[in-house]
Scaffold this active site. Structure first.
Site, PDB file in Angstrom:
ATOM      1  N   THR A 126       2.842  -3.077  13.373  1.00 39.30           N
ATOM      2  CA  THR A 126       3.481  -4.356  13.035  1.00 39.30           C
ATOM      3  C   THR A 126       2.571  -5.293  12.250  1.00 39.30           C
ATOM      4  O   THR A 126       2.957  -6.430  11.965  1.00 39.30           O
ATOM      5  CB  THR A 126       3.974  -5.077  14.308  1.00 39.30           C
ATOM      6  OG1 THR A 126       2.862  -5.317  15.191  1.00 39.30           O
ATOM      7  CG2 THR A 126       5.022  -4.242  15.028  1.00 39.30           C
ATOM      8  N   ASP A 159       3.116  -1.099  18.308  1.00 39.64           N
ATOM      9  CA  ASP A 159       1.724  -1.557  18.293  1.00 39.64           C
ATOM     10  C   ASP A 159       1.674  -2.999  17.805  1.00 39.64           C
ATOM     11  O   ASP A 159       2.102  -3.297  16.691  1.00 39.64           O
ATOM     12  CB  ASP A 159       0.889  -0.660  17.381  1.00 39.64           C
ATOM     13  CG  ASP A 159      -0.579  -1.040  17.408  1.00 39.64           C
ATOM     14  OD1 ASP A 159      -1.234  -0.750  18.432  1.00 39.64           O
ATOM     15  OD2 ASP A 159      -1.060  -1.641  16.429  1.00 39.64           O
ATOM     16  N   HIS A 192      -9.910  -5.455  20.314  1.00 36.78           N
ATOM     17  CA  HIS A 192      -9.536  -5.266  18.911  1.00 36.78           C
ATOM     18  C   HIS A 192     -10.709  -4.806  18.044  1.00 36.78           C
ATOM     19  O   HIS A 192     -10.502  -4.207  16.986  1.00 36.78           O
ATOM     20  CB  HIS A 192      -8.944  -6.563  18.351  1.00 36.78           C
ATOM     21  CG  HIS A 192      -7.982  -6.370  17.233  1.00 36.78           C
ATOM     22  ND1 HIS A 192      -6.893  -7.167  17.028  1.00 36.78           N
ATOM     23  CD2 HIS A 192      -7.929  -5.451  16.244  1.00 36.78           C
ATOM     24  CE1 HIS A 192      -6.219  -6.764  15.961  1.00 36.78           C
ATOM     25  NE2 HIS A 192      -6.834  -5.720  15.466  1.00 36.78           N
ATOM     26  N   ASN A 250     -11.655   0.213  16.549  1.00 32.49           N
ATOM     27  CA  ASN A 250     -12.743   0.046  15.575  1.00 32.49           C
ATOM     28  C   ASN A 250     -14.127   0.266  16.196  1.00 32.49           C
ATOM     29  O   ASN A 250     -15.104  -0.370  15.786  1.00 32.49           O
ATOM     30  CB  ASN A 250     -12.668  -1.346  14.921  1.00 32.49           C
ATOM     31  CG  ASN A 250     -11.398  -1.535  14.129  1.00 32.49           C
ATOM     32  OD1 ASN A 250     -11.063  -0.716  13.279  1.00 32.49           O
ATOM     33  ND2 ASN A 250     -10.662  -2.595  14.426  1.00 32.49           N
ATOM     34  N   GLN A 288      -8.497   3.172  18.884  1.00 28.20           N
ATOM     35  CA  GLN A 288      -7.602   3.060  17.729  1.00 28.20           C
ATOM     36  C   GLN A 288      -8.430   2.722  16.494  1.00 28.20           C
ATOM     37  O   GLN A 288      -9.099   1.684  16.457  1.00 28.20           O
ATOM     38  CB  GLN A 288      -6.536   1.988  17.965  1.00 28.20           C
ATOM     39  CG  GLN A 288      -5.486   1.939  16.868  1.00 28.20           C
ATOM     40  CD  GLN A 288      -4.536   0.772  17.002  1.00 28.20           C
ATOM     41  OE1 GLN A 288      -4.489  -0.101  16.134  1.00 28.20           O
ATOM     42  NE2 GLN A 288      -3.762   0.742  18.095  1.00 28.20           N
ATOM     43  N   PRO A 342      -2.284   5.125   8.970  1.00 29.00           N
ATOM     44  CA  PRO A 342      -2.221   6.572   8.770  1.00 29.00           C
ATOM     45  C   PRO A 342      -1.709   6.972   7.395  1.00 29.00           C
ATOM     46  O   PRO A 342      -1.841   8.135   7.015  1.00 29.00           O
ATOM     47  CB  PRO A 342      -1.260   7.037   9.872  1.00 29.00           C
ATOM     48  CG  PRO A 342      -0.352   5.866  10.082  1.00 29.00           C
ATOM     49  CD  PRO A 342      -1.256   4.664   9.925  1.00 29.00           C
ATOM     50  N   GLY A 350      -2.771   5.105   4.798  1.00 25.41           N
ATOM     51  CA  GLY A 350      -3.757   4.485   3.931  1.00 25.41           C
ATOM     52  C   GLY A 350      -3.545   3.004   3.697  1.00 25.41           C
ATOM     53  O   GLY A 350      -4.369   2.346   3.087  1.00 25.41           O
ATOM     54  N   SER A 351      -2.411   2.474   4.172  1.00 25.53           N
ATOM     55  CA  SER A 351      -2.099   1.044   4.037  1.00 25.53           C
ATOM     56  C   SER A 351      -2.335   0.526   2.621  1.00 25.53           C
ATOM     57  O   SER A 351      -3.104  -0.412   2.403  1.00 25.53           O
ATOM     58  CB  SER A 351      -2.944   0.236   5.043  1.00 25.53           C
ATOM     59  OG  SER A 351      -2.367  -1.026   5.292  1.00 25.53           O
ATOM     60  N   SER A 359       6.181  -0.298   8.947  1.00 31.29           N
ATOM     61  CA  SER A 359       7.331  -0.264   8.050  1.00 31.29           C
ATOM     62  C   SER A 359       8.307  -1.369   8.411  1.00 31.29           C
ATOM     63  O   SER A 359       8.636  -1.559   9.581  1.00 31.29           O
ATOM     64  CB  SER A 359       8.056   1.082   8.120  1.00 31.29           C
ATOM     65  OG  SER A 359       9.253   1.035   7.365  1.00 31.29           O
TER      66      SER A 359
END
Length: 311
Positions: free
Chosen positions: A20, A44, A111, A155, A176, A204, A206-207, A254
């Site tokens: 999201t 998420d 995070h 991260n 994550q 996933p 590649g954004s 999405s």
């Protein structure tokens, strides 16, 4: 292919989740509805994404309409860097639960290994020395309370993950991280597998076009395109299917209903081994380096310092 992965808590985490990040507050409600109607069971979230209240409103309405039950969903959120002080951790999850209108989270993640002054924006002048062991102890209390049914991190490099495991009473269930065919995280994946920690992939696909992304286009990579053509699938489907066959959950963002349906249509086919091996030939590039938390005057002096050389 399994539609879920079993965490070290025994809980089942759905293989595909709706990311999201960068979905606007005005669009996220429709995105959640489209995802749940497409049989997603994993969402998420993060307070930093600026849309948790709207997600909570959407979920409440969908529960009331009987579209889905709370017990059928796996909902993740995250502890932002300004709430790392152990006394602030309970406040942070309470804010998130209030925004999402939930009694518990299925997964609550730190995070990132960055701590900043409470009430400030994340910038190098506001960054403090992190105390991950103290923050994690507060996370463990949330786990014990039932407000977070599983806890994990995001991260974290191999070194930071091993440092945490050395002091944790409750080991992280999930790490994550950025993961896709152009940044496959082989070293980190092997460590996670050896320690019973699930690797979950943000970005996933590649954004592409996202802030901070300065690398190649994953969906435009010749290997991904070639395999997609051979299998008569889209590059996005191939990238996601690769991730699941590598053993990680994937969190594609999405707010396009057709793409949302396409992204979960990856379970009744597979990438054969002779094509899977081609991914190992892809040159590896980390797309999200997090330069904005590094500075010679700050706790993390450089990108190499932040990632412990894993770049």
């Amino acid at each position: 292919m399994a539609k879920s992965f079993v965490l070290n808590t025994g809980a089942a985490m759905p293989s595909v989740g709706l990311g999201t990040w960068q979905i606007s507050p005005g669009a996220v409600g429709d995105a959640i509805r489209a995802a749940l109607q497409a049989r997603y069971h994993h969402i998420d979230c993060s307070p930093q994404y600026g849309n948790q209240k709207e997600i909570g409103l959407a979920l409440k309405k969908l529960f009331e309409e009987g579209v889905v039950k709370r017990d059928d969903l796996f909902i993740t959120s995250k502890l932002w860097c300004t709430y790392h002080d152990p006394d602030d951790v309970p406040e942070a999850i309470d804010h998130t639960l209030q925004d999402l209108q939930l009694d518990y989270l299925d997964l609550y993640l730190v995070h990132g290994p960055v701590r900043a002054k409470k009430g400030t924006k994340l910038s190098v002048e506001n960054i403090l020395k992190p105390d991950i062991p103290a923050t994690w102890k507060a996370m463990e209390k949330l786990h014990d309370s039932g407000k977070a049914r599983a806890i994990g991190v995001s991260n974290f490099s191999c070194r930071k993950l091993e440092d945490l495991l050395a002091v944790a009473c409750v080991p992280p269930a999930v790490n994550q991280v950025e993961c896709h065919p152009v940044w496959q995280q082989d070293k980190l994946r092997k460590l996670c597998q050896s320690k019973g920690i699930h690797l979950s992939a943000y970005a996933p696909l590649g954004s592409p076009g996202s802030p901070g992304n300065i690398g190649p286009n994953v969906l435009g990579h010749p290997t991904v395109i070639s395999i997609a053509d051979k299998l008569q699938k889209t590059p996005a489907q191939v990238a996601l299917r690769w991730g699941i066959q590598m053993g990680q959950s994937v969190l594609p963002k999405s707010d396009n209903e057709a793409w949302t349906r396409e992204n979960i249509d990856i379970f009744d086919w597979c990438i054969p081994e002779e094509l899977m091996v081609q991914f190992s030939e892809i040159e590896q590039v980390r797309l999200f380096k997090y330069e904005f938390v590094t500075d010679p005057t700050s706790f993390y002096k450089s990108v190499e310092d932040f990632w412990d050389g894993e770049i």
